[in-house]
Scaffold this motif. Structure first.
Motif, PDB file in Angstrom:
ATOM      1  N   LEU A  18       0.847  -1.196   0.000  1.00  0.00           N
ATOM      2  CA  LEU A  18       0.000   0.000   0.000  1.00  0.00           C
ATOM      3  C   LEU A  18       0.879   1.240   0.000  1.00  0.00           C
ATOM      4  O   LEU A  18       2.001   1.218   0.527  1.00  0.00           O
ATOM      5  CB  LEU A  18      -0.903   0.011   1.238  1.00  0.00           C
ATOM      6  CG  LEU A  18      -2.008  -1.050   1.319  1.00  0.00           C
ATOM      7  CD1 LEU A  18      -2.678  -0.998   2.688  1.00  0.00           C
ATOM      8  CD2 LEU A  18      -3.036  -0.856   0.220  1.00  0.00           C
ATOM      9  N   PRO A  19       0.386   2.315  -0.574  1.00  0.00           N
ATOM     10  CA  PRO A  19       1.148   3.564  -0.494  1.00  0.00           C
ATOM     11  C   PRO A  19       1.110   4.118   0.917  1.00  0.00           C
ATOM     12  O   PRO A  19       0.217   3.803   1.709  1.00  0.00           O
ATOM     13  CB  PRO A  19       0.414   4.482  -1.478  1.00  0.00           C
ATOM     14  CG  PRO A  19      -0.978   3.940  -1.527  1.00  0.00           C
ATOM     15  CD  PRO A  19      -0.854   2.455  -1.350  1.00  0.00           C
ATOM     16  N   VAL A  20       2.096   4.934   1.235  1.00  0.00           N
ATOM     17  CA  VAL A  20       2.111   5.585   2.537  1.00  0.00           C
ATOM     18  C   VAL A  20       1.102   6.732   2.491  1.00  0.00           C
ATOM     19  O   VAL A  20       1.317   7.742   1.826  1.00  0.00           O
ATOM     20  CB  VAL A  20       3.515   6.120   2.872  1.00  0.00           C
ATOM     21  CG1 VAL A  20       3.488   6.845   4.223  1.00  0.00           C
ATOM     22  CG2 VAL A  20       4.520   4.983   2.905  1.00  0.00           C
ATOM     23  N   GLY A  21       0.003   6.562   3.149  1.00  0.00           N
ATOM     24  CA  GLY A  21      -1.045   7.576   3.136  1.00  0.00           C
ATOM     25  C   GLY A  21      -2.311   7.024   3.746  1.00  0.00           C
ATOM     26  O   GLY A  21      -2.315   5.934   4.318  1.00  0.00           O
ATOM     27  N   PRO A  22      -3.423   7.756   3.644  1.00  0.00           N
ATOM     28  CA  PRO A  22      -4.690   7.271   4.193  1.00  0.00           C
ATOM     29  C   PRO A  22      -5.065   5.922   3.579  1.00  0.00           C
ATOM     30  O   PRO A  22      -4.835   5.676   2.402  1.00  0.00           O
ATOM     31  CB  PRO A  22      -5.691   8.363   3.803  1.00  0.00           C
ATOM     32  CG  PRO A  22      -4.857   9.585   3.610  1.00  0.00           C
ATOM     33  CD  PRO A  22      -3.556   9.116   3.072  1.00  0.00           C
ATOM     34  N   PHE A  23      -5.656   5.069   4.389  1.00  0.00           N
ATOM     35  CA  PHE A  23      -5.983   3.723   3.920  1.00  0.00           C
ATOM     36  C   PHE A  23      -7.194   3.746   3.003  1.00  0.00           C
ATOM     37  O   PHE A  23      -8.219   4.343   3.327  1.00  0.00           O
ATOM     38  CB  PHE A  23      -6.285   2.804   5.113  1.00  0.00           C
ATOM     39  CG  PHE A  23      -6.813   1.457   4.704  1.00  0.00           C
ATOM     40  CD1 PHE A  23      -5.961   0.494   4.193  1.00  0.00           C
ATOM     41  CD2 PHE A  23      -8.166   1.161   4.802  1.00  0.00           C
ATOM     42  CE1 PHE A  23      -6.444  -0.742   3.801  1.00  0.00           C
ATOM     43  CE2 PHE A  23      -8.653  -0.072   4.415  1.00  0.00           C
ATOM     44  CZ  PHE A  23      -7.790  -1.027   3.924  1.00  0.00           C
ATOM     45  N   GLU A  24      -7.056   3.088   1.866  1.00  0.00           N
ATOM     46  CA  GLU A  24      -8.195   2.846   0.982  1.00  0.00           C
ATOM     47  C   GLU A  24      -7.812   1.724   0.030  1.00  0.00           C
ATOM     48  O   GLU A  24      -6.844   1.845  -0.722  1.00  0.00           O
ATOM     49  CB  GLU A  24      -8.575   4.083   0.175  1.00  0.00           C
ATOM     50  CG  GLU A  24      -9.806   3.855  -0.687  1.00  0.00           C
ATOM     51  CD  GLU A  24     -10.382   5.150  -1.256  1.00  0.00           C
ATOM     52  OE1 GLU A  24     -11.196   5.064  -2.184  1.00  0.00           O
ATOM     53  OE2 GLU A  24     -10.003   6.218  -0.769  1.00  0.00           O
ATOM     54  N   PRO A  25      -8.532   0.588   0.070  1.00  0.00           N
ATOM     55  CA  PRO A  25      -8.203  -0.516  -0.833  1.00  0.00           C
ATOM     56  C   PRO A  25      -8.226  -0.063  -2.292  1.00  0.00           C
ATOM     57  O   PRO A  25      -9.059   0.748  -2.687  1.00  0.00           O
ATOM     58  CB  PRO A  25      -9.295  -1.541  -0.544  1.00  0.00           C
ATOM     59  CG  PRO A  25      -9.768  -1.219   0.826  1.00  0.00           C
ATOM     60  CD  PRO A  25      -9.650   0.272   0.952  1.00  0.00           C
ATOM     61  N   GLN A  26      -7.310  -0.585  -3.082  1.00  0.00           N
ATOM     62  CA  GLN A  26      -7.166  -0.133  -4.456  1.00  0.00           C
ATOM     63  C   GLN A  26      -8.154  -0.799  -5.414  1.00  0.00           C
ATOM     64  O   GLN A  26      -8.590  -0.186  -6.373  1.00  0.00           O
ATOM     65  CB  GLN A  26      -5.730  -0.388  -4.934  1.00  0.00           C
ATOM     66  CG  GLN A  26      -4.682   0.312  -4.086  1.00  0.00           C
ATOM     67  CD  GLN A  26      -4.848   1.824  -4.110  1.00  0.00           C
ATOM     68  OE1 GLN A  26      -4.853   2.432  -5.172  1.00  0.00           O
ATOM     69  NE2 GLN A  26      -5.004   2.425  -2.938  1.00  0.00           N
ATOM     70  N   THR A  27      -8.480  -2.051  -5.180  1.00  0.00           N
ATOM     71  CA  THR A  27      -9.283  -2.790  -6.167  1.00  0.00           C
ATOM     72  C   THR A  27     -10.553  -3.395  -5.587  1.00  0.00           C
ATOM     73  O   THR A  27     -11.157  -4.254  -6.211  1.00  0.00           O
ATOM     74  CB  THR A  27      -8.441  -3.913  -6.800  1.00  0.00           C
ATOM     75  OG1 THR A  27      -7.958  -4.779  -5.763  1.00  0.00           O
ATOM     76  CG2 THR A  27      -7.255  -3.353  -7.553  1.00  0.00           C
ATOM     77  N   PHE A  28     -10.956  -2.975  -4.392  1.00  0.00           N
ATOM     78  CA  PHE A  28     -12.246  -3.429  -3.883  1.00  0.00           C
ATOM     79  C   PHE A  28     -13.346  -2.758  -4.699  1.00  0.00           C
ATOM     80  O   PHE A  28     -13.365  -1.538  -4.828  1.00  0.00           O
ATOM     81  CB  PHE A  28     -12.413  -3.045  -2.409  1.00  0.00           C
ATOM     82  CG  PHE A  28     -11.696  -3.947  -1.450  1.00  0.00           C
ATOM     83  CD1 PHE A  28     -10.802  -4.904  -1.900  1.00  0.00           C
ATOM     84  CD2 PHE A  28     -11.922  -3.848  -0.097  1.00  0.00           C
ATOM     85  CE1 PHE A  28     -10.135  -5.727  -1.021  1.00  0.00           C
ATOM     86  CE2 PHE A  28     -11.266  -4.662   0.798  1.00  0.00           C
ATOM     87  CZ  PHE A  28     -10.365  -5.616   0.331  1.00  0.00           C
ATOM     88  N   SER A  29     -14.254  -3.523  -5.246  1.00  0.00           N
ATOM     89  CA  SER A  29     -15.332  -2.960  -6.053  1.00  0.00           C
ATOM     90  C   SER A  29     -16.634  -3.661  -5.713  1.00  0.00           C
ATOM     91  O   SER A  29     -16.650  -4.716  -5.063  1.00  0.00           O
ATOM     92  CB  SER A  29     -15.031  -3.129  -7.544  1.00  0.00           C
ATOM     93  OG  SER A  29     -15.022  -4.498  -7.896  1.00  0.00           O
ATOM     94  N   CYS A  30     -17.733  -3.078  -6.188  1.00  0.00           N
ATOM     95  CA  CYS A  30     -19.062  -3.629  -5.914  1.00  0.00           C
ATOM     96  C   CYS A  30     -19.192  -5.047  -6.476  1.00  0.00           C
ATOM     97  O   CYS A  30     -19.866  -5.893  -5.898  1.00  0.00           O
ATOM     98  CB  CYS A  30     -20.120  -2.713  -6.511  1.00  0.00           C
ATOM     99  SG  CYS A  30     -21.822  -3.229  -6.215  1.00  0.00           S
ATOM    100  N   GLY A  31     -18.543  -5.316  -7.589  1.00  0.00           N
ATOM    101  CA  GLY A  31     -18.673  -6.625  -8.231  1.00  0.00           C
ATOM    102  C   GLY A  31     -17.679  -7.659  -7.774  1.00  0.00           C
ATOM    103  O   GLY A  31     -17.662  -8.783  -8.300  1.00  0.00           O
TER     104      GLY A  31
END
Length: 222
Positions: free
Chosen positions: A78-91
């Motif tokens: 993960l990049p150094v920064g606020p957490f947010e998954p890169q490829t989590f999607s609705c599908g």
């Protein structure tokens, strides 16, 4: 009353008794037939509803299970920064959810995995129709066990320039062994769960992927 008259009367009574018995038997058989005719569709509908709910449960668990398989790969770096998954999607997990629903005699009518609330929500309908033409419907929700939307890094590292030695200090001092301790892991805190990362080349690298996999488990919540 003559003997002949008594015989005629007895025969009439016997005949009327047989008729009454026959009417009772016919009434009972008719009642059984009507009950069977009414209850059969009800029983079929109940069985189909149960099977459809089982299909929805299996589909939701399959979707959440696919998310778990994907999580370790997605969160490996993960990049150094606020957490947010890169490829989590609705599908995410939908194809596996559809496969399980079909295997259980149903089809998926809607699917979505919301990573912020950690909910794989599935709506299904039975493939086979009942005698009236209607299809049974059911809904299920499964989770991986982590509210990803509530995750945050604890004490993210910041870039600091390395001190440059002055010529006088470098000339007068002799080389000494490095006394720097290994860097502490960076912790991703998700509720009561902590995931350790190591800082490598400006990226956060998952410290123990198997430990993360062991913490996750698909489970039904609705």
């Amino acid at each position: 009353m003559s003997r002949a008259m008594r015989v005629v009367c007895r025969g009439a009574k016997d005949e009327s008794g047989q008729v009454a018995t026959g009417l009772i038997i016919c009434s009972v058989l008719a009642l059984v037939a009507v009950t069977f005719w009414v209850m059969l569709p009800i029983g079929s509908a109940v069985n189909q509803k149960s099977a459809t709910q089982n299909a929805a449960d299996a589909a939701a668990l399959a979707g959440a299970g696919t998310v778990i398989d994907h999580v370790v790969e997605d969160l490996a770096t993960l990049p150094v920064g606020p957490f947010e998954p890169q490829t989590f999607s609705c599908g995410l997990g939908e194809s596996e959810a559809r496969r399980l629903a079909t295997d259980n005699g149903s089809r998926v009518t809607s699917y979505c995995y919301d990573w912020r609330s950690d909910r794989a929500t599935v709506d299904v309908a039975s493939i086979a129709a009942l005698s009236g033409g209607q299809h049974s419907k059911a809904k299920a929700v499964a989770r991986t066990g982590v509210l990803w939307g509530a995750c945050h890094f604890d004490d993210l590292p910041t870039s600091r320039p390395s001190p440059t030695p002055t010529p006088s200090s470098s000339a007068s001092s002799s080389p000494s062994p490095s006394s720097s301790a290994p860097a502490e892991p960076v912790r991703l805190v998700c509720g009561g769960m902590t995931i350790d990362y190591d800082l490598q080349d400006g990226q956060l690298v998952l410290h123990d992927p198997q430990a993360l996999r062991n913490m996750l488990k698909a489970r039904l919540v609705e």
